[in-house]
Design an enzyme around this catalytic site. Sequence first.
Site, PDB file in Angstrom:
ATOM      1  N   HIS A 146       0.875  -1.177   0.000  1.00  0.00           N
ATOM      2  CA  HIS A 146       0.000   0.000   0.000  1.00  0.00           C
ATOM      3  C   HIS A 146       0.909   1.223   0.000  1.00  0.00           C
ATOM      4  CE1 HIS A 146      -3.803   2.174   0.705  1.00  0.00           C
ATOM      5  NE2 HIS A 146      -2.993   3.071   1.263  1.00  0.00           N
ATOM      6  N   CYS A 147       0.757   2.057  -1.042  1.00  0.00           N
ATOM      7  CA  CYS A 147       1.660   3.198  -1.218  1.00  0.00           C
ATOM      8  C   CYS A 147       0.979   4.488  -0.772  1.00  0.00           C
ATOM      9  CB  CYS A 147       2.064   3.311  -2.686  1.00  0.00           C
ATOM     10  SG  CYS A 147       3.192   4.692  -3.010  1.00  0.00           S
ATOM     11  N   PRO A 148       1.501   5.150   0.268  1.00  0.00           N
ATOM     12  CA  PRO A 148       0.882   6.404   0.720  1.00  0.00           C
ATOM     13  C   PRO A 148       1.019   7.525  -0.304  1.00  0.00           C
ATOM     14  CG  PRO A 148       2.968   6.022   1.858  1.00  0.00           C
ATOM     15  CD  PRO A 148       2.664   4.775   1.093  1.00  0.00           C
ATOM     16  N   ASN A 151      -1.916   6.923  -2.364  1.00  0.00           N
ATOM     17  CA  ASN A 151      -3.125   6.650  -1.576  1.00  0.00           C
ATOM     18  C   ASN A 151      -3.914   5.491  -2.179  1.00  0.00           C
ATOM     19  OD1 ASN A 151      -4.988   6.971   0.516  1.00  0.00           O
ATOM     20  ND2 ASN A 151      -6.251   8.376  -0.661  1.00  0.00           N
ATOM     21  N   ASN A 152      -3.193   4.430  -2.516  1.00  0.00           N
ATOM     22  CA  ASN A 152      -3.835   3.285  -3.155  1.00  0.00           C
ATOM     23  C   ASN A 152      -2.954   2.057  -2.958  1.00  0.00           C
ATOM     24  OD1 ASN A 152      -5.696   1.836  -4.606  1.00  0.00           O
ATOM     25  ND2 ASN A 152      -5.207   2.748  -6.594  1.00  0.00           N
TER      26      ASN A 152
END
Length: 296
Positions: A146-148, A151-152
């Site tokens: 999950h990549c901040p 945001n996905n």
Amino acid sequence: MAPSGSRSIKRGCQRVLYWIPVLFIALIVAWSYYAYVLQLCIVVYLLVYHVVFIMFVWAYWQTIFTKPMNPLKEFHLSHSDKELLEREDRGESQQEILRRIAKDLPIYTRTNSGAIRFCDRCQLLKPDRCHHCSVCDKCILKMDHHCPWVNNCVGFANYKFFMLFLLYSLLYCLFITATDLQYFIKFWTNGLPDTQAKFHILFLFFSASMFSVSLASLFIYHCWLVCKNRSTLEAVRSPVFRHGTDKNGFSLGFSKNFRQVFGDEVKYWPIPVFSSNKNLTCDKNGTWTSWMSRYN
């Protein structure tokens, strides 16, 4: 009602906070466009700049707004299976039920203890390479992480877009660094007019070169993952199959591994449109399933 309302407010605040890294990147990119196009304003370079810029923004947009794929309904427990599982209080009895359900599904991986991979939150048998994201609160197919910054979740649906985002953002930063270098040198040798552009030229060079280093390391790492046909999660913890742990369990050789992510059509490789190979799982004899072809 109060506890439920508090949870809703907390969840809403979290959703807003999750967009802060994306907003930060968007502001940096918008400023870099202003600094390069309007302040530096090198006409000869503007054509190449805009091509890279458009591809970068397009890939970033696709990575952010492409919804992660979730397992098909066949992997979800039926109402009767849920009730049957809830009535059993012994782990072995529950595993027997799960093994029966999984018998006709293309599932080859297991937990470290050899059990069927089951998600309590989603109430489903996890397909191979599927993991539950605590942020999205969903099971994601071929989840990488999950990549901040987007945001996905980065997974099967948008991993190609994520790779192109890294590539074009790196090219974007390298292009700015290379074309801004001569003006950066002039800044220190007092060869530039004393205008507002001096600050933008200085900060633009530092920002682009700094991001180039971090993006290059991340891009090289994910290129290695693509070549090995691994996700970030699988690189940290090797997948477990029926016969045991195998870190190269999904690798089919460089060419097929690459085509898993970018597809078979060469013309679509550099473009942020979905073209990934829809075959995700295989048994240990190398027999690939066409299960993923049912996803639209």
